[in-house]
Motif scaffolding. Structure first.
Motif: not given
Length: 292
Positions: A25-27, A50, A55, A57, A137-138, A140, A278
Motif C-alpha cells: 500500500h501507499k498513501t 490507477l 490497483y 484504490t 494499494d493506494y 489518495l 508507509r
C-alpha cells in the motif's frame, strides 16, 4: 506438541501474509497552493486510472465542508467522514461505491478540524484507517486548497505528495510556497509535480522545468515531474455532465496525458525506505495531531 507447532506455523504464515499485504500500500496527499487549479478533478481521474490499471484504490475527500468529489462523478454518498465523528456511523458505512465502483469517502460539511474531536473517536479513526492500509494499494487524500495547520499534519504523514499547479504565475508562486512550507517540516517527503491546463507542450515543459530548478536552487532537493495535462474542452464538458473525463472521452488529449501520468507513477519501485514510511503512517499522524 504437534498441534502447538501447527498453530505456531499458521500464526507465522499469517504474520508474513499481513506484512506482504502491508508492503503493497501507499498513501498520497494531492495538494495545490491555490484553489481553482483542477486538483479534485485530477484526484478523481487519477484514482480511477490507477484502479483501471488493477490497483485497489481508495479516494478520501479531505476538503471538509467544501468537498466536491460526489459532484464530479454524479453520485451521492449516504454518509461522509463527518458522520463517523459526529453521528457515530460505522467506518465501513462511510466508504461509498462511486463511478466505476471506485471506493471513496466524501468530505461532508460541519467539521472544521480533527484536533477538537474527543480522543476516543480519534483512536477509533486510527484503528479503522490502519485496517484500510492492508485493503488497498493506494489511498489518495484529496486535500483542500492551500495548507492549514491541521491539513499539514495529514500531508506530513503520507508517503508521497503530488502538487497540482497551472502555468499561471500566481499558481506557480503558490505551489512553490506550499512545497517550501512542507519542506521546512519534512525535507524527505517526496514531492511530485503535475502542471494542469497547459496551452501548449512548451507551456507545460517550461513550467515543470522552472519549478524544478527553483526547488533545486532554494530548497536543495529534487522535485519529481510527473508531467502535464493540456487544456482540453473535453474536461469542461465532462464536468458539466458529471462524468470523469478519462471515461467521458478516452481518446482526448487530457485523458491520454492523465493515463501517462498514472502509468509513470504506478511503475515506481517500492524501496526499503518507502516501506518504513508507509508502515508508520498512522503513528506519524497520531504524533502530528497530538503534538503541542
Amino acid at each position: 506438541m504437534t498441534d502447538q507447532a501447527s498453530i505456531l506455523r499458521k500464526k507465522i504464515e499469517q504474520l508474513n501474509t499481513n506484512r506482504k499485504n502491508q508492503s503493497n500500500h501507499k498513501t498520497l496527499a494531492i495538494i495545490s497552493g491555490k484553489g481553482g487549479v483542477g486538483k479534485s478533478n485530477f484526484s478523481l481521474n487519477f484514482a480511477l486510472t490507477l484502479q483501471k490499471r488493477g490497483y485497489r484504490t481508495l479516494l478520501i475527500d479531505m476538503d471538509i465542508g467544501m468537498g466536491n468529489i460526489d459532484i464530479l462523478m454524479g453520485t451521492q454518498s449516504r454518509f461522509t467522514i463527518v458522520d463517523f465523528f459526529r453521528n457515530n456511523i460505522g467506518f465501513e458505512n462511510i466508504i461509498t461505491k462511486g463511478f466505476e465502483g471506485l471506493d471513496y469517502i466524501a468530505g461532508g460539511s460541519g467539521l472544521s478540524d480533527f484536533v477538537n474531536i474527543e480522543e476516543e473517536k480519534l483512536e477509533s479513526f486510527f484503528q479503522h484507517f490502519h485496517m484500510l492500509l492492508s485493503q488497498y494499494d493506494y489511498i489518495l487524500l484529496d486535500m483542500g486548497a492551500g495548507i492549514s495547520t491541521d491539513s499539514l499534519k495529514f500531508i506530513l504523514s503520507v508517503d508521497d505528495c503530488i502538487v497540482i499547479t497551472t502555468p499561471e504565475p500566481t499558481s506557480i508562486t503558490d505551489a512553490y510556497a506550499a512545497m517550501k512550507f512542507i519542506h521546512t517540516r519534512n525535507n524527505t517527503l517526496p514531492l511530485y509535480l503535475v502542471v494542469n491546463r497547459t496551452i501548449t507542450k512548451k507551456d507545460g515543459v517550461e513550467t515543470l522545468q522552472k519549478l524544478r530548478q527553483v526547488v533545486k536552487q532554494f530548497l536543495h532537493r529534487d522535485l519529481i515531474n510527473l508531467g502535464y495535462i493540456p487544456d482540453d474542452t473535453n474536461v469542461a464538458q465532462a464536468v458539466r455532465k458529471q462524468i470523469p473525463f478519462v471515461f467521458f472521452n478516452e481518446k482526448s488529449e487530457a485523458s491520454k496525458a492523465l493515463r501517462e501520468i498514472a502509468d509513470r507513477y504506478g511503475k515506481q519501485q517500492f524501496t526499503e525506505s518507502h516501506l518504513v514510511n508507509r508502515h508508520s503512517f498512522v503513528s506519524k499522524l497520531k504524533r502530528f495531531l497530538f503534538e503541542r
